[in-house]
Each structure stands twice: as structure tokens, then as C-alpha cells.
Design a protein around this motif. Structure first.
Motif, PDB file in Angstrom:
ATOM      1  N   ILE A  81      -7.976   5.857   3.370  1.00 21.41           N
ATOM      2  CA  ILE A  81      -6.814   5.342   3.505  1.00 21.41           C
ATOM      3  C   ILE A  81      -6.514   4.932   5.042  1.00 21.41           C
ATOM      4  O   ILE A  81      -6.129   3.637   5.636  1.00 21.41           O
ATOM      5  CB  ILE A  81      -5.479   5.550   2.964  1.00 21.41           C
ATOM      6  CG1 ILE A  81      -5.812   5.684   1.448  1.00 21.41           C
ATOM      7  CG2 ILE A  81      -4.271   4.854   3.169  1.00 21.41           C
ATOM      8  CD1 ILE A  81      -5.933   4.309   0.778  1.00 21.41           C
TER       9      ILE A  81
ATOM     10  N   LEU B 299       1.003  -1.338   0.130  1.00 23.10           N
ATOM     11  CA  LEU B 299      -0.055   0.143  -0.134  1.00 23.10           C
ATOM     12  C   LEU B 299       0.869   1.100  -0.072  1.00 23.10           C
ATOM     13  O   LEU B 299       0.776   2.211  -0.584  1.00 23.10           O
ATOM     14  CB  LEU B 299      -0.831  -0.089   1.218  1.00 23.10           C
ATOM     15  CG  LEU B 299      -1.913   1.183   1.357  1.00 23.10           C
ATOM     16  CD1 LEU B 299      -2.808   1.412   0.111  1.00 23.10           C
ATOM     17  CD2 LEU B 299      -2.643   0.901   2.523  1.00 23.10           C
TER      18      LEU B 299
ATOM     19  N   VAL C 217      -6.516   0.587  -5.082  1.00 24.49           N
ATOM     20  CA  VAL C 217      -6.552  -0.652  -4.427  1.00 24.49           C
ATOM     21  C   VAL C 217      -6.785  -1.788  -4.910  1.00 24.49           C
ATOM     22  O   VAL C 217      -6.510  -3.040  -4.833  1.00 24.49           O
ATOM     23  CB  VAL C 217      -8.090  -0.229  -3.369  1.00 24.49           C
ATOM     24  CG1 VAL C 217      -8.558  -1.493  -2.636  1.00 24.49           C
ATOM     25  CG2 VAL C 217      -7.462   0.741  -2.583  1.00 24.49           C
TER      26      VAL C 217
ATOM     27  N   LEU D 290      -3.740  -3.453  -6.255  1.00 24.93           N
ATOM     28  CA  LEU D 290      -3.278  -4.281  -5.139  1.00 24.93           C
ATOM     29  C   LEU D 290      -3.481  -5.412  -4.504  1.00 24.93           C
ATOM     30  O   LEU D 290      -2.790  -6.480  -4.071  1.00 24.93           O
ATOM     31  CB  LEU D 290      -3.000  -3.105  -3.886  1.00 24.93           C
ATOM     32  CG  LEU D 290      -1.915  -2.085  -4.005  1.00 24.93           C
ATOM     33  CD1 LEU D 290      -2.278  -1.033  -2.778  1.00 24.93           C
ATOM     34  CD2 LEU D 290      -0.693  -2.497  -4.082  1.00 24.93           C
TER      35      LEU D 290
END
Ligand code: NAD
Length: 456
Positions: free
Chosen positions: A122, A33, A154, A157
Motif C-alpha cells: 500500500i 483507499l 483494491v 475500489l
């Protein structure tokens, strides 16, 4: 009708595989992240510029840098936080030991607002990942560019069964709230907070509600006036006043009225320029609806500085209104814009009474050099958090849990508190089976006498 049943089931299934509980899995998710945020920095800054005309400085310091620091802090401490914590055991429990096991709730729902659209999604996500949860994220529909970048980042990931982004407006939020989550983390207005809590109550889902309200800023007669003016102007006009913990209004001691107002005008000019509407870095108001709501306040009291606006570009000058009382409509609800009303007082008891007559503030700021005034205000007024001789800065410390009280919110986060917000604390007593103290059994000789001795 939108239905997220299969998404939530998929996440719950994934959660039960136990992968998210693995500490290395969590650390790797957080590291990735951080890397993704760093490599998408430009995109995030551009999106915030489009959505709110945020300057690069504000975008970095209040959104990107803020969450990078949170990730760094979490990575540094996570291995310690996840460990079962051994606690004391009373003498009556001879032969046993006691532990608290932090465990993830399961599938979390995170709903966020538009004013810090990146950070406010976040920052809770960091807590959800650190604690080992799956999560469904619902960013704000009013910051569409940032929400799109968030989704891209996001989904690039994590698989959807771990972390998913759902885009949409009120109906989407409502559809999500019909599902059974194991934790709901909501940031937004008080009125929607109540809707969220009602929906959560149907499934007895625990909530964290990060809400809003009117945050007072008290400037006492012994305050360092110059410093107070600078820090209040900064805290109020950052993000054009669209900050949940911005000073909503100033309670100003009459003795220093003229001097403080003069310094405040100077501070505003130095911060926003002589002509803020022409400052290319001046944050705009999020929508016409909010612009019109705010502009209506400009007819109240007297304008000390500012007052100009441009509906086409949705900008309103940093404005200070004097001669305001609680009877004015600007004092009814959270202002959430670059307009600062000033109320006068002579005795601190008036301030305390005025604040007591209204819902608990999310933040309170007090400028004073007097320890007795500081003690009195801290003792007599309940508020989420705040600063003495500063504004906003308490939110930037990972050691200070952040959240409201009363109608300004339920629960806390940031630093370790974010991990705690997404963890259930499982209390476990480990008992020996080598002996069995008969105290608990009613047929023990003198049992009641002994119980009475121990449980006094
Ligand atoms: P909002 O409550 O209108 O919206 C927040 C989120 O809730 C959005 O994602 C929206 O889609 C959703 N939503 C809106 N109406 C809904 C409904 N009827 N049912 C279900 N979901 C719904 O808030 P906002 O206007 O985006 O943000 C401003 C508010 O947020 C201010 O009151 C501010 O004080 C508060 N806020 C609080 C914090 C904090 O940390 N305490 C931080 C930022 C903003």
C-alpha cells in the motif's frame, strides 16, 4: 505461459485518457483507499495473524496505522506537490522563465515481499496514485491471506484498467517483468532486485529497488545502556526479526559489555515474556525453509539468552549470540530472524573497517552520547538511513526519504519522496519571442568573445 500484455495495454490506454492526472481523481482515489482500509481493518488484522501470527498491536502500528498516516500526509500536501515549480533562470537566458513539471510515468508495476505484506504494497501504491499513475500490483505469494484481502480491497475500489492486482509466485513476477512498464517499484531481496533491474534495463524502465542487507547497530562505551538495550530489543524482535531495517547485529564496546548484555536480557524478557514460545502474540517465521536456515545459526558462538524453537509452530525464541566474529556463517548474509549476534570492539576504527568490508547497509544505528563519535560514523560510513540512539524509528517520519544505497537499494520513498518516486520531473524553459538575444548565433559580431565571457 502467463501473459499480461493485454492488461498493461488496457492500463496504458486508460492512462492516456488523462483521467488519472486529474488532481481530484487522485484525491478521491486516496480518500476511498483510506476509507476501505479503515472499514477492512479487522480483515487485515486477521489475515496478518494467519500469515505471520502478527499481534493486533504490531499489525495496526506497523502496517495499517503506518499507511493511514501516509495517506493523511499525502492528502494534506498533494495539491502543492502537483504544481509546476518555478526555479531560477540564469542571466544568459534573459527573457525566459524556468519550471519543473512533475508528471506521472504512466503504468507502474509494484512487487512486494511477505514480511510487512500489507504496508509494503500500500505505501508505494499511495505514491503511484498520488503521482497520477496506473498500477499493476504483485503481492507476495508467501502471505496468501493478506494478499487475498489486498486483492479484495483494491478490486472493490478501482477498475482493473486503473489499478489491478495479479496474484502468483515467481513465474507470475517473471511474466510481468517481460512486459514494458513505465516504472517498476520492487521491494525484496538483493538477488531478486538484480533480476528486476535486468528486466527493467531491457526497456530502459526506471526502477526503485527497496532491498535488504545487514544493518549494524553500534553501542559505544558512552551510550545510555538501559535505553539502548530497550530500543535494540524492540527493533530487533518486532516481527520476529523479519524486518529489512532490524538491527542485524550489535557491535558492542568491550568496556560496557557485561552491563549492556545484562540490560539486553532484561529488555527482551520484559518485551517478549519469560517464555516467548508460549506467548500467543509472538510472530512466527514465514516458512520452514527460513526456519531451518535460522535454526542452523543457533550452533554458532554462545547462546546468552533464548535458543529454543518449535518447528511445528515455526517459532524461534529471541536469541542473543555472543563470541561471534565475521568468520561465522551468521555474519555472511542478512539474518532476517530473531537471532542477534554480538561482536565486540575496542576502537571505533575496527567497526568502521568491519562495515567497510561489506556491502552498504540499508540502515545503521549508533548509540553514543559523543558528538565526535557520531560525526565520525556519519562521515565515514555510507548507509541508506538510520538513527542515533534509536532503531527503526527513522522509517516512521514522512519527512525522511527512505531507501538504500549501493546493494541495499536504489531510490527513496515515503512522504513526498513516494510522490517523487512515481513522477518524472519535466524541465521546461519558457522563452519570450518579443526579442532575440543574438549570443547563440555563430555569425554574431564578437559572438565567441561574448560566449567566453558568459560561459567561464
Ligand atoms: P524476495 O525477493 O524473495 O521476493 C519479493 C517478491 O519478488 C515476491 O513478490 C516474489 O514473488 C518476487 N520474486 C521472487 N523471486 C523472483 C524471481 N526470480 N523473479 C521475479 N520475481 C521474483 O523477498 P522476500 O523473501 O519476499 O522478502 C524478504 C527480503 O525483502 C529481505 O531481503 C528484506 O531485506 C527485503 N525487504 C526490504 C525492504 C525495504 O524496504 N528495503 C522491506 C522489506 C523487505
Amino acid at each position: 505461459m502467463e501473459n499480461y500484455n493485454s492488461l498493461v495495454s488496457k492500463q496504458r490506454q486508460f492512462f492516456h485518457t488523462g483521467k488519472t492526472r486529474d488532481i481530484d481523481f487522485r484525491i478521491s482515489a486516496l480518500r476511498r483507499l483510506r476509507e476501505a482500509i479503515i472499514s477492512n481493518e479487522r480483515k487485515i488484522i486477521d489475515a496478518l495473524k494467519t500469515d505471520l501470527n502478527k499481534s493486533e498491536f504490531e499489525a495496526y502500528s506497523t502496517e495499517i496505522g503506518f499507511v493511514l498516516a501516509e495517506i493523511r500526509f499525502t492528502l494534506r500536501h498533494l495539491k502543492r506537490w502537483v504544481k509546476p515549480q518555478r526555479v531560477k533562470t540564469p542571466l544568459t537566458h534573459l527573457g525566459s522563465s524556468s519550471y519543473i513539471y512533475p508528471e506521472p510515468y504512466g503504468v507502474a508495476l509494484i512487487i512486494s515481499p511477505w514480511n510487512y505484506p500489507f504496508q509494503l504494497m500500500i505505501a508505494p501504491l499511495i505514491g503511484a496514485i498520488a503521482a497520477g499513475n496506473c498500477a499493476v500490483l504483485k503481492p507476495s505469494e508467501f502471505a496468501p491471506q493478506t494478499s487475498a484481502v489486498l486483492e479484495q480491497l483494491v478490486t472493490g475500489l478501482y477498475p482493473e484498467e486503473y489499478i489491478a492486482v495479479v496474484q502468483g509466485g515467481v513465474e507470475t513476477s517473471q511474466a510481468l517483468l517481460r512486459e514494458k512498464f513505465d516504472k517498476i517499484f520492487f521491494t525484496g531481496s538483493v538477488s531478486v532486485g538484480k533480476i528486476v533491474m535486468e528486466a527493467a534495463a531491457r526497456n530502459l524502465t526506471p526502477v526503485t529497488l527497496e532491498l535488504g542487507g545487514k544493518c549494524p547497530c553500534i553501542v559505544h562505551e558512552d551510550a545510555n545502556i538501559k535505553v539502548a538495550a530497550k530500543r535494540i530489543a524492540w527493533g530487533k524482535f518486532i516481527n520476529a526479526g523479519q524486518t529489512c531495517i532490524a538491527p542485524d547485529y550489535v557491535y558492542l564496546h568491550r568496556e560496557i559489555r557485561e552491563e549492556f548484555l545484562c540490560e539486553l536480557c532484561r529488555a527482551i524478557r520484559s518485551l517478549c515474556g519469560e517464555s516467548p514460545l508460549n506467548n500467543p502474540d509472538y510472530t512466527r517465521i514465514i516458512s520452514q525453509k527460513h526456519f531451518d536456515r535460522l535454526r542452523a545459526f543457533l550452533s554458532e558462538g554462545e547462546i546468552l539468552i533464548g535458543g529454543e524453537s518449535d518447528r511445528e509452530r515455526l517459532v524461534i525464541e529471541p536469541t542473543v549470540l555472543t563470541g561471534i566474529t565475521w568468520a561465522d556463517s551468521i555474519m555472511r548474509d542478512e539474518i532476517f530472524g530473531p537471532i542477534l549476534p554480538v561482536l565486540d570492539y575496542s576502537d571505533i576504527s575496527e567497526v568502521i573497517e568491519g562495515i567497510h568490508n561489506h556491502p552498504h547497509p540499508l540502515a545503521l544505528y549508533l548509540f553514543t552520547e559523543s558528538s565526535s563519535i557520531r560525526k565520525k560514523v556519519l562521515n565515514d560510513i555510507s548507509f541508506g538511513g538510520g538513527c542515533i540512539n534509536d532503531t527503526i524509528y527513522h522509517i516512521t517520519s514522512p519527512y525522511l526519504p527512505f531507501g538504500g544505497v549501493g546493494s541495499s537499494g536504489i531510490g527513496k520513498y515515503h512522504g513526498k519522496s513516494s510522490f517523487d518516486a512515481f513522477s518524472h520531473k519535466k524541465s521546461v524553459l519558457k522563452q519570450t519571442s518579443r526579442f532575440d538575444i543574438p549570443l547563440r548565433y555563430p555569425n554574431t559580431k564578437n559572438g565567441l568573445k561574448m560566449i567566453k565571457f558568459f560561459l567561464r
